[in-house]
Design an enzyme around this catalytic site. Structure first.
Site, PDB file in Angstrom:
ATOM      1  N   SER A  64       6.158   3.545  20.995  1.00  0.00           N
ATOM      2  CA  SER A  64       5.415   4.725  20.548  1.00  0.00           C
ATOM      3  C   SER A  64       4.799   5.463  21.730  1.00  0.00           C
ATOM      4  CB  SER A  64       4.292   4.319  19.602  1.00  0.00           C
ATOM      5  OG  SER A  64       4.793   3.500  18.595  1.00  0.00           O
ATOM      6  N   PHE A  65       4.299   4.716  22.701  1.00  0.00           N
ATOM      7  CA  PHE A  65       3.600   5.348  23.809  1.00  0.00           C
ATOM      8  C   PHE A  65       4.249   5.019  25.138  1.00  0.00           C
ATOM      9  CE2 PHE A  65       0.751   4.639  20.374  1.00  0.00           C
ATOM     10  CZ  PHE A  65       0.237   5.905  20.201  1.00  0.00           C
ATOM     11  N   SER A  66       5.422   4.439  25.070  1.00  0.00           N
ATOM     12  CA  SER A  66       6.018   3.963  26.312  1.00  0.00           C
ATOM     13  C   SER A  66       7.531   4.081  26.279  1.00  0.00           C
ATOM     14  CB  SER A  66       5.653   2.491  26.497  1.00  0.00           C
ATOM     15  OG  SER A  66       6.268   1.724  25.476  1.00  0.00           O
ATOM     16  N   LYS A  83       7.688  -1.261  31.935  1.00  0.00           N
ATOM     17  CA  LYS A  83       7.164  -0.493  30.801  1.00  0.00           C
ATOM     18  C   LYS A  83       6.324   0.639  31.367  1.00  0.00           C
ATOM     19  CE  LYS A  83       4.834  -1.316  26.404  1.00  0.00           C
ATOM     20  NZ  LYS A  83       4.624  -2.340  25.379  1.00  0.00           N
ATOM     21  N   ALA A 135      14.555  -9.157  30.073  1.00  0.00           N
ATOM     22  CA  ALA A 135      15.298  -9.943  29.074  1.00  0.00           C
ATOM     23  C   ALA A 135      16.566  -9.157  28.738  1.00  0.00           C
ATOM     24  CB  ALA A 135      14.430 -10.154  27.845  1.00  0.00           C
ATOM     25  N   ASP A 178       1.709  -8.617  15.993  1.00  0.00           N
ATOM     26  CA  ASP A 178       2.858  -7.729  15.718  1.00  0.00           C
ATOM     27  C   ASP A 178       4.173  -8.461  15.979  1.00  0.00           C
ATOM     28  OD1 ASP A 178       4.119  -5.443  14.859  1.00  0.00           O
ATOM     29  OD2 ASP A 178       3.898  -4.351  16.752  1.00  0.00           O
ATOM     30  N   ASP A 196       5.513  -7.350  23.848  1.00  0.00           N
ATOM     31  CA  ASP A 196       4.666  -6.388  23.151  1.00  0.00           C
ATOM     32  C   ASP A 196       3.333  -6.977  22.698  1.00  0.00           C
ATOM     33  OD1 ASP A 196       3.708  -4.124  22.100  1.00  0.00           O
ATOM     34  OD2 ASP A 196       5.196  -3.887  20.515  1.00  0.00           O
TER      35      ASP A 196
HETATM   36  N1  LIG Z   1      10.932  -7.427  29.224  1.00  0.00           N
HETATM   37  C1  LIG Z   1      11.840  -6.690  28.606  1.00  0.00           C
HETATM   38  N2  LIG Z   1      13.144  -6.829  28.845  1.00  0.00           N
HETATM   39  C2  LIG Z   1      14.070  -6.078  28.195  1.00  0.00           C
HETATM   40  N3  LIG Z   1      13.761  -5.144  27.277  1.00  0.00           N
HETATM   41  C3  LIG Z   1      12.462  -4.951  26.989  1.00  0.00           C
HETATM   42  C4  LIG Z   1      11.432  -5.698  27.643  1.00  0.00           C
HETATM   43  N4  LIG Z   1      10.239  -5.299  27.141  1.00  0.00           N
HETATM   44  C5  LIG Z   1      10.510  -4.359  26.226  1.00  0.00           C
HETATM   45  N5  LIG Z   1      11.836  -4.134  26.116  1.00  0.00           N
HETATM   46  C6  LIG Z   1      12.505  -3.196  25.207  1.00  0.00           C
HETATM   47  O1  LIG Z   1      11.661  -2.084  24.980  1.00  0.00           O
HETATM   48  C7  LIG Z   1      11.279  -2.014  23.599  1.00  0.00           C
HETATM   49  C8  LIG Z   1       9.869  -1.452  23.500  1.00  0.00           C
HETATM   50  O2  LIG Z   1       9.000  -2.311  24.189  1.00  0.00           O
HETATM   51  P1  LIG Z   1       7.581  -2.671  23.604  1.00  0.00           P
HETATM   52  O3  LIG Z   1       7.769  -3.226  22.225  1.00  0.00           O
HETATM   53  O4  LIG Z   1       6.858  -3.513  24.575  1.00  0.00           O
HETATM   54  O5  LIG Z   1       6.952  -1.204  23.541  1.00  0.00           O
HETATM   55  P2  LIG Z   1       5.879  -0.598  22.554  1.00  0.00           P
HETATM   56  O6  LIG Z   1       5.470   0.746  23.073  1.00  0.00           O
HETATM   57  O7  LIG Z   1       4.782  -1.561  22.380  1.00  0.00           O
HETATM   58  O8  LIG Z   1       6.737  -0.465  21.252  1.00  0.00           O
HETATM   59  P3  LIG Z   1       6.268  -0.206  19.776  1.00  0.00           P
HETATM   60  O9  LIG Z   1       5.468   1.028  19.787  1.00  0.00           O
HETATM   61  O10 LIG Z   1       7.583  -0.068  19.076  1.00  0.00           O
HETATM   62  O11 LIG Z   1       5.506  -1.426  19.351  1.00  0.00           O
HETATM   63  C9  LIG Z   1      11.453  -3.432  23.070  1.00  0.00           C
HETATM   64  O12 LIG Z   1      11.644  -3.468  21.679  1.00  0.00           O
HETATM   65  C10 LIG Z   1      12.686  -3.881  23.864  1.00  0.00           C
HETATM   66  O13 LIG Z   1      13.868  -3.398  23.283  1.00  0.00           O
END
Ligand SMILES: Nc1ncnc2c1ncn2[C@@H]1O[C@H](COP(=O)(O)OP(=O)(O)OP(=O)(O)O)[C@@H](O)[C@H]1O
Length: 547
Positions: A64-66, A83, A135, A178, A196
């Site tokens: 959402s923010f990233s 991120k 990952a 979450d 996350d």
């Molecule tokens: N360490 C990682 N390695 C590979 N892919 C990643 C990693 N961290 C995040 N991602 C990818 O990026 C996506 C978004 O990351 P993350 O869930 O941390 O963001 P978010 O802004 O908190 O998302 P949301 O708003 O959907 O909760 C993950 O669902 C995954 O597909």
């Protein structure tokens, strides 16, 4: 943005040692600055990092923010997931607290193999950067989508990895809040990496080792399908809320969809509170008690992690060296499992445990009952309604504007998306959320339903042909349209929210798109949409709306 143009200006301030490393007071002051100068950062071994230390690659995730990007460390040639969080949105949407929580909880958990590691944090004027363990094998969700029903051996193994990672988190006083298949990633060796932690709850030290059933006040965070009933009824969370989400994830692995699902959060919440879920008849016998025992309204009625480990579903699991084992290959569930008449199962999960486990369960329950009345445990709280009822008056010129051809840099940026005779007549940064179609007279989602709508940051483009396109950056930073609606289509209904001029809804047959303007352009958008919806294409010919 060419990240490499930012030469490092290093001042060795250890971010992990300084809880206020991200100078959030400064974030708001800096958001209007378009220059991006890198700021200091370091990791626990002391090396300072900034954007110039990495070669940034594809966008691999969209939050959402990233945005999450693949990045290679120029010195070690190691790959990371970085991120990147937009400070402007974080400040505007009041998410500063969550950014701190993500960093602090990941730091506490660093080193456990089932949890994605945070290596460095740093910032420039516009963005915050989290350098995470990469990952590369994607999200659990994509395997569920691919195979629909996962094979028993994988479900058992990954359920065990998830459970032991949750156990570790809880022992560190962290509730994830979450857990869902999107946040469970796979590393090179197909072991899990939970990610996350932006909405995690960090418990005060004296509660770190509290029983799973102890509840704490909580804001409405998480994802509708996976939230536990105590959040909805008491605005409370417990370690056992993660156990609830764990059961939802395991259910989804074996059944293909989450146990409580529906077209909008309201429907999902009703199902959760009524414990309304299906148990397909052909589920493996050993797995059913797991759901029956965890899907309980009272946190004290749910098994603890120690109890769960003794369920027959986990028979044969060697808990100590899970992350050193070779995971069974993820496959489609073969139809060789037994038919289980669900209603013949014992009513209590205790019959599914060994005598020793039952005894330890009783002891845990006894101590839990003391802690449940401990100061800090939550009695019911009134659910908040954050919907802002304040209405804002339209600007004086509202209704008088002419449509203009922007011909701004933005037009050039997006022009390859459209044919040469189509031009952008308006653009805006928005949040986009999908929900069920709204029937006539029904209100815009509000209260907790609104909070659980997943927002995605997008750029909305309106073109002279009546196209309403939502664009974002895709692979290789390429700008792509990831959703579009033809406003000329009579079945598309546009509805504006009288209580919130920034919000409008595009109602379609099967779903509704809720759009929230974030660029202060709401009235302009409204006018243009009105005109596109009602007007003919000719009113958008370049000559008629050029400035
Ligand atoms: N360490 C990682 N390695 C590979 N892919 C990643 C990693 N961290 C995040 N991602 C990818 O990026 C996506 C978004 O990351 P993350 O869930 O941390 O963001 P978010 O802004 O908190 O998302 P949301 O708003 O959907 O909760 C993950 O669902 C995954 O597909």
């Amino acid at each position: 943005m060419d990240l490499d143009q930012n030469r490092v200006s290093v001042s060795a301030l250890p971010d992990y040692a300084d809880p206020d490393y991200f100078d959030y007071g400064a974030i708001s002051k800096q958001t209007s600055v378009h220059r991006t100068s890198p700021k200091h950062s370091t990791d626990h071994i002391g090396s300072v990092k900034s954007t110039t230390d990495y070669i940034f690659g594809d966008i691999i995730g969209d939050g959402s923010f990233s945005k999450v990007k693949r990045a290679t460390d120029k010195r070690s040639w190691k790959e990371y997931a970085v991120k990147v969080l937009d400070k402007r949105y974080i400040v505007k949407e009041n998410k500063v607290k969550y950014v701190n929580i993500e960093r602090d909880s990941m730091m506490r958990l660093n080193g456990f193999p089932g949890i994605a590691r945070l290596f460095h944090t740093f910032q420039d004027d516009l963005k915050l950067y989290y350098v995470l363990e990469y990952a590369p094998n994607g999200e659990l969700l994509q395997y569920i989508k691919k195979y629909r029903f996962l094979n028993e051996a994988s479900v058992q193994f990954y359920a065990a990895e998830i459970l032991s990672s949750i156990e570790f988190m809880h022992s560190c006083g962290i509730i994830h809040r979450d857990l869902k298949p999107e946040n469970i990633l796979f590393d090179h060796n197909m072991h899990i990496k939970i990610t996350d932690f932006g909405t995690a709850k960090i418990l005060p030290p004296k509660y770190a080792e509290c029983p799973e059933s102890t509840t704490f006040p909580s804001s409405f965070v998480g994802t509708a399908e996976y939230v536990a009933p105590e959040l909805l009824s008491k605005q409370a969370v417990s370690k056992s809320s993660d156990i609830w989400a764990f059961a939802c994830v395991v259910y989804q692995m074996i059944v293909g969809s989450p146990p409580f699902h529906g077209r909008d959060p309201g429907i999902i919440f009703r199902k959760i509170m009524n414990l309304e879920y299906d148990l397909p008849k052909l589920l493996p016998a050993e797995i059913v008690p797991l759901f029956n025992c965890i899907f309980r309204l009272q946190t004290s009625d749910r098994p603890s992690i120690q109890e769960l480990k003794h369920f027959s579903f986990f028979k044969g699991i060697s808990w100590k060296d899970l992350f050193f084992q070779s995971p069974p290959p993820l496959q489609h569930l073969r139809p060789n499992y037994r038919h289980v008449p669900v209603n013949s199962l014992p009513p209590s999960y205790r019959s599914n445990m060994t005598a020793a486990a039952a005894a330890s369960a009783a002891a845990a329950r006894a101590s839990a009952s003391i802690v449940r009345h401990h100061k800090g445990a939550v009695p019911s709280q009134k659910m908040g309604n954050s919907f802002n009822k304040k209405s804002v008056s339209p600007p004086a010129h509202y209704g008088q504007a002419t449509l203009r051809n922007t011909q701004q840099p933005i037009d050039r940026l997006y022009k390859t998306l459209f044919s040469s005779d189509e031009s952008i007549v308006e653009s805006s940064s928005v949040f986009l959320s999908l929900t069920a179609p709204m029937s006539e007279g029904s209100k815009f989602p509000s209260g907790i339903t609104k909070m659980f709508l997943k927002k995605r940051s997008r750029v909305l483009l309106l073109t002279n042909t009546g196209r309403c396109a939502f664009v974002t950056k895709g692979k290789n930073d390429k700008i792509v349209i990831d959703g579009e609606i033809n406003l000329n289509d009579p079945s598309v209904e546009v509805r504006f929210d009288d209580n919130n001029p920034k919000r409008f809804l595009l109602n379609l047959d099967k779903q509704a798109w809720i759009v929230e303007d974030t660029s202060g352009n709401a009235y302009r958008l409204r006018e243009v949409i009105d005109k596109l919806k009602n007007g003919s294409r000719s009113s958008f010919d370049r000559s008629s709306y050029e400035d």
